[in-house]
Design a protein around this motif. Structure first.
Motif, PDB file in Angstrom:
ATOM      1  N   HIS A  91       0.354  -0.685   0.406  1.00  0.00           N
ATOM      2  CA  HIS A  91       0.401  -0.089  -0.048  1.00  0.00           C
ATOM      3  C   HIS A  91       0.394   1.256  -0.200  1.00  0.00           C
ATOM      4  O   HIS A  91       1.911   1.345   0.882  1.00  0.00           O
TER       5      HIS A  91
ATOM      6  N   ASN B 262      -0.414  -4.469   4.073  1.00  0.00           N
ATOM      7  CA  ASN B 262      -1.642  -5.286   4.687  1.00  0.00           C
ATOM      8  C   ASN B 262      -1.558  -6.419   4.824  1.00  0.00           C
ATOM      9  O   ASN B 262      -1.334  -6.921   3.067  1.00  0.00           O
TER      10      ASN B 262
ATOM     11  N   SER C 146      -0.291  -5.945  -6.625  1.00  0.00           N
ATOM     12  CA  SER C 146       0.097  -4.204  -5.263  1.00  0.00           C
ATOM     13  C   SER C 146       1.296  -4.115  -6.262  1.00  0.00           C
ATOM     14  O   SER C 146       1.022  -2.618  -5.658  1.00  0.00           O
TER      15      SER C 146
END
Length: 376
Positions: A262, A271, A291
């Motif tokens: 993140h 996370n 991500s």
């Protein structure tokens, strides 16, 4: 029509009759595997091996007459066999299991759980996958015929955890991506614990922040991180939700949970999230890499190391397409070449290097990338 393919032959060594029976049922139900024999202690196991050498051995640590760690050492020094440690100690995150991996075991699994249907199914998947991966493991100086081909089962992709960006949105994100400190994302599976140790031991305290997914049981990741922290200059810890990624720090995804990168401003955090298995794994390398492709892009470096299957191949390609610098471990230095091979075949790796060079690639990237995308 009769299936004439040779199956992977497994020897089970455990002093519990119920565990031997449960493992035999799980392994015997897989069309790619068969139980060659079972043994209640190492001495019985030796007699079985004299009659027929298995492709893979499942070995408990706590055994009568000779402990599993001692037996493992003897096997590795006299007649190396791919060994999967199957022990209740895995659930406690025992340091003994780290010693077993350092002694030559290729993987660790917890003993099958029968609490609920879901836990039993997950135990079945993990145990059978570990057996198949171990059958592909290489030992230096040991030559063996390739294992039989395996059935390919459908599996979830990273879409189950993180929605993919559309092409237009991905291009927009890349164009607007401000420079940040570089970040390193690493994925590994079978053989990865020792590969990661070799890489991380060589890194200096000034190396970029690193996030890692290594397929291993719940709680064992904490013991793994503690052991590495004691021998490395960088700080190594099991990741917790909200941990900051920073220079000189390595975060390892906790077993049985996914790790997602993140970004807030110029700072990266992780996370820790629940969710289904992705590419048959939780944590999944594909989830971490996707991500990273979405929030780090050209500020990131992606590395895929030894392991069975294709987890991480799609994600590494997404990282490369987002501007990340990407590496894959070469075949000669991989215990199992499955994951790197898949990534290379998909065009996900900008460079293929031996394990011995991975640390220097990380250090060089940290010094010279300068967040300009020039290394992509």
């Amino acid at each position: 029509m009769t299936d004439t393919r040779r199956k992977i032959r497994v020897l089970i060594v455990d002093d519990s009759a119920s565990v031997r029976m449960t493992l035999s049922e799980i392994i015997g139900a897989d069309p790619d595997l068969e139980v060659m024999a079972t043994a209640a202690d190492p001495y019985v196991a030796v007699e079985r091996i004299r009659q027929e050498v298995p492709d893979v051995m499942f070995l408990d640590i706590e055994l009568p007459r000779m402990d599993g760690l001692t037996f493992l050492g003897k096997i590795m020094s006299q007649r190396p066999i791919p060994v999967v440690i199957c022990s209740s100690l895995a659930e406690a995150g025992s340091e003994t299991l780290m010693q077993a991996l350092e002694a030559g075991a290729v993987d660790v699994v917890a003993k099958p759980r029968v609490d609920t249907t879901q836990f039993l199914q997950e135990s079945r998947m993990r145990i059978c996958d570990a057996a198949k991966a171990a059958a592909h493991a290489k030992f230096r100086g040991v030559h063996k015929p390739p294992p039989p081909a395996m059935n390919i089962e459908a599996k979830l992709t990273a879409d189950a955890i993180i929605p993919p960006h559309s092409d237009a949105r991905a291009a927009s994100v890349r164009a607007k991506q401000p420079d940040t400190d570089p970040i390193i994302c690493i994925g590994a599976s079978t053989g990865g614990t020792e590969a990661l140790r070799e890489v991380l031991e060589k890194l200096s305290i000034s190396s970029p922040g690193i996030v890692i997914v290594q397929h291993m049981p719940e709680k064992f990741t904490n013991a793994f991180a503690r052991r590495l922290n004691g021998i490395c200059a960088v700080e190594v810890r099991e990741a917790a939700d909200g941990d900051v990624v920073q220079a000189g720090r390595v975060l390892i995804a906790p077993g049985n949970q996914h790790m997602v990168l993140h970004r807030t401003g110029s700072r990266y955090t992780v996370n820790i999230v629940d969710g289904p298995h992705v590419a048959r794994h939780r944590p999944s390398v594909d989830v971490l890499f996707r991500s990273a492709s979405q929030v780090a892009g050209r500020n990131a470096m992606g590395i895929i190391l030894t392991g069975m299957g294709d987890d991480g191949a799609r994600g590494l390609l997404e990282m490369r397409q987002a501007g990340s610098y990407t590496l894959a471990q070469d075949e000669d230095s991989s215990v199992v070449f499955g994951m790197p091979k898949e990534a290379i075949q998909r065009g996900a790796a900008a460079k293929v290097v031996p394990l011995a060079r991975v640390a220097s690639e990380i250090e060089t990237y940290g010094r010279t990338a300068l967040r300009t995308g020039t290394m992509t």
